[in-house]
Write a protein that holds these residues in place. Sequence first.
Motif, PDB file in Angstrom:
ATOM      1  N   THR A   1       5.024   0.808 -25.162  1.00  0.00           N
ATOM      2  CA  THR A   1       5.477   1.033 -26.534  1.00  0.00           C
ATOM      3  C   THR A   1       6.647   2.012 -26.577  1.00  0.00           C
ATOM      4  OG1 THR A   1       3.817   2.780 -26.800  1.00  0.00           O
ATOM      5  CG2 THR A   1       3.226   0.559 -27.550  1.00  0.00           C
ATOM      6  N   LYS A   2       6.836   2.778 -25.488  1.00  0.00           N
ATOM      7  CA  LYS A   2       7.921   3.765 -25.435  1.00  0.00           C
ATOM      8  C   LYS A   2       9.212   3.146 -24.903  1.00  0.00           C
ATOM      9  CE  LYS A   2       4.387   7.188 -24.266  1.00  0.00           C
ATOM     10  NZ  LYS A   2       3.884   8.103 -23.196  1.00  0.00           N
ATOM     11  N   ALA A   3       9.079   2.212 -23.960  1.00  0.00           N
ATOM     12  CA  ALA A   3      10.229   1.539 -23.366  1.00  0.00           C
ATOM     13  C   ALA A   3       9.747   0.285 -22.662  1.00  0.00           C
ATOM     14  CB  ALA A   3      10.942   2.449 -22.369  1.00  0.00           C
ATOM     15  N   PRO A   4      10.562  -0.776 -22.630  1.00  0.00           N
ATOM     16  CA  PRO A   4      10.165  -1.979 -21.889  1.00  0.00           C
ATOM     17  C   PRO A   4       9.959  -1.656 -20.408  1.00  0.00           C
ATOM     18  CG  PRO A   4      12.128  -2.380 -23.233  1.00  0.00           C
ATOM     19  CD  PRO A   4      11.892  -0.907 -23.242  1.00  0.00           C
ATOM     20  N   ILE A   5       8.961  -2.281 -19.797  1.00  0.00           N
ATOM     21  CA  ILE A   5       8.656  -2.035 -18.386  1.00  0.00           C
ATOM     22  C   ILE A   5       8.841  -3.328 -17.605  1.00  0.00           C
ATOM     23  CG2 ILE A   5       6.929  -1.287 -16.718  1.00  0.00           C
ATOM     24  CD1 ILE A   5       5.642   0.319 -19.020  1.00  0.00           C
ATOM     25  N   PHE A   6       9.711  -3.302 -16.619  1.00  0.00           N
ATOM     26  CA  PHE A   6      10.014  -4.472 -15.788  1.00  0.00           C
ATOM     27  C   PHE A   6       9.265  -4.329 -14.466  1.00  0.00           C
ATOM     28  CE2 PHE A   6      13.492  -7.808 -15.461  1.00  0.00           C
ATOM     29  CZ  PHE A   6      12.876  -8.491 -14.426  1.00  0.00           C
ATOM     30  N   VAL A   7       8.322  -5.226 -14.211  1.00  0.00           N
ATOM     31  CA  VAL A   7       7.551  -5.215 -12.967  1.00  0.00           C
ATOM     32  C   VAL A   7       8.058  -6.360 -12.082  1.00  0.00           C
ATOM     33  CG1 VAL A   7       5.266  -5.253 -11.922  1.00  0.00           C
ATOM     34  CG2 VAL A   7       5.563  -4.295 -14.225  1.00  0.00           C
ATOM     35  N   ASP A   8       8.694  -5.998 -11.005  1.00  0.00           N
ATOM     36  CA  ASP A   8       9.279  -6.962 -10.074  1.00  0.00           C
ATOM     37  C   ASP A   8       8.228  -7.331  -9.027  1.00  0.00           C
ATOM     38  OD1 ASP A   8      10.734  -8.355  -8.201  1.00  0.00           O
ATOM     39  OD2 ASP A   8      12.359  -6.893  -8.055  1.00  0.00           O
ATOM     40  N   GLU A   9       7.769  -8.583  -9.053  1.00  0.00           N
ATOM     41  CA  GLU A   9       6.718  -9.043  -8.154  1.00  0.00           C
ATOM     42  C   GLU A   9       7.233 -10.069  -7.150  1.00  0.00           C
ATOM     43  OE1 GLU A   9       2.975  -8.327 -11.246  1.00  0.00           O
ATOM     44  OE2 GLU A   9       3.569 -10.381 -10.756  1.00  0.00           O
ATOM     45  N   ALA A  10       8.440  -9.855  -6.655  1.00  0.00           N
ATOM     46  CA  ALA A  10       9.059 -10.815  -5.730  1.00  0.00           C
ATOM     47  C   ALA A  10       8.221 -11.051  -4.483  1.00  0.00           C
ATOM     48  CB  ALA A  10      10.456 -10.325  -5.334  1.00  0.00           C
ATOM     49  N   TYR A  11       7.490 -10.022  -4.034  1.00  0.00           N
ATOM     50  CA  TYR A  11       6.733 -10.130  -2.788  1.00  0.00           C
ATOM     51  C   TYR A  11       5.232 -10.229  -3.013  1.00  0.00           C
ATOM     52  CZ  TYR A  11      11.186  -8.827  -0.758  1.00  0.00           C
ATOM     53  OH  TYR A  11      12.506  -8.821  -0.399  1.00  0.00           O
ATOM     54  N   LEU A  12       4.803 -10.367  -4.247  1.00  0.00           N
ATOM     55  CA  LEU A  12       3.379 -10.359  -4.562  1.00  0.00           C
ATOM     56  C   LEU A  12       2.617 -11.471  -3.853  1.00  0.00           C
ATOM     57  CD1 LEU A  12       1.387  -8.818  -6.557  1.00  0.00           C
ATOM     58  CD2 LEU A  12       1.561 -10.877  -7.966  1.00  0.00           C
ATOM     59  N   GLU A  13       3.250 -12.614  -3.678  1.00  0.00           N
ATOM     60  CA  GLU A  13       2.546 -13.780  -3.137  1.00  0.00           C
ATOM     61  C   GLU A  13       2.264 -13.689  -1.640  1.00  0.00           C
ATOM     62  OE1 GLU A  13       3.992 -17.420  -5.948  1.00  0.00           O
ATOM     63  OE2 GLU A  13       5.549 -16.106  -5.143  1.00  0.00           O
ATOM     64  N   PHE A  14       2.738 -12.636  -0.993  1.00  0.00           N
ATOM     65  CA  PHE A  14       2.365 -12.421   0.401  1.00  0.00           C
ATOM     66  C   PHE A  14       0.999 -11.752   0.510  1.00  0.00           C
ATOM     67  CE2 PHE A  14       6.970 -12.877   0.803  1.00  0.00           C
ATOM     68  CZ  PHE A  14       7.033 -13.795   1.844  1.00  0.00           C
ATOM     69  N   LEU A  15       0.443 -11.329  -0.613  1.00  0.00           N
ATOM     70  CA  LEU A  15      -0.878 -10.718  -0.651  1.00  0.00           C
ATOM     71  C   LEU A  15      -1.941 -11.785  -0.873  1.00  0.00           C
ATOM     72  CD1 LEU A  15       0.043  -7.780  -3.023  1.00  0.00           C
ATOM     73  CD2 LEU A  15      -0.487  -7.537  -0.601  1.00  0.00           C
ATOM     74  N   ASP A  16      -3.144 -11.512  -0.457  1.00  0.00           N
ATOM     75  CA  ASP A  16      -4.258 -12.400  -0.777  1.00  0.00           C
ATOM     76  C   ASP A  16      -4.576 -12.296  -2.265  1.00  0.00           C
ATOM     77  OD1 ASP A  16      -4.558 -13.194   1.892  1.00  0.00           O
ATOM     78  OD2 ASP A  16      -5.880 -11.496   2.339  1.00  0.00           O
TER      79      ASP A  16
END
Length: 339
Positions: free
Chosen positions: A161-176
């Motif tokens: 609510t204070k500022a937009p938050i950008f979560v970059d998950e480019a490498y997330l799919e290497f995790l189980d």
Amino acid sequence: MENFKIPMRARLLANENPFGPSPKAQKAIMESISQGNRYGHSDAQYLIEMIAEKEGVKPANIMLGPGSTDLLEKTAIALCRHGGNVISADPSYLSLVNTAKAVGANWKAVPLTADQSHDLTSIAQAIDSNTKLVYICNPNNPMGSVTDFEAVKTFCKANATKAPIFVDEAYLEFLDNPQEKSAVNLVAEGHDVIVARTFSKIHGMAGLRIGYMVATEERVKSVSDMVRSTMGLCITSLKGAIASFQDEGFIAECRALNKASREFTSEQIHQLGYQEIPSHTSFMIFPIRSKAETFSKTMVEQGVGIRMYAIDNKPWCRVSMGTMEEMNYFIEALKITEG
């Protein structure tokens, strides 16, 4: 820069997937070439609908782009073009930060914690009335580390609510079980969170340039009103992405092969007296003993491409995971370079 006069035995400098694209994606791409005289708008919409179903959001929550970096930069332009500040960890992936700075914003860099995770408490404290965007790369590049995923979600709920938050998950799919770790469900809940994914990494389509972001309808519109989303995508990339998106067997195989290369490389560098940051990605990073320029030059002379970073005024080597043969080349080159 690569030295193209020297044959590259192991290209381990760009976090590319050495096993992709999937055979199904390759077939779809080849078959689509004859349609290259047509725009791919309908294919783009089809892919958007597939992504929306997977992520549990509406098609209006999806924006495509030629790779996730393109979407990071477009978002930075849209949100930071009138100044303000952007907050991120340091070290981290800097495309969004550099673009924000180029259009007039300031960067508030927050050092990583001792375990190389994001200091979410300090990031929250850094947010002020001029903050236009908060950027979290998780898993983080170039460190390969992760920040507790539930902690990231809690942080987003408390601060979006204070500022937009950008979560970059480019490498997330290497995790189980990557979907369980994603922050994407926060978008469906209405939080001002932007999540990016890419086909460049585990899908093996880095050279084909396609990615997507998930955000609130208002946030997607704020970016797409400035730039045309699907106009920059070619029909070959779209057809390949559609096929790869459905090829779950290929993704699982790449995840396993990447893990095997990572474990082998970790064991080998430990035997040589190095200690990497524990990695959850398709690369690892570790401090070296020699000077960065000498190290890089010697590795390239042996046909092994790597990336160098200066962290805390010390040289670090980031090596991407390749095939087992390529990782053997890397280890042999490392023995010569630092021996």
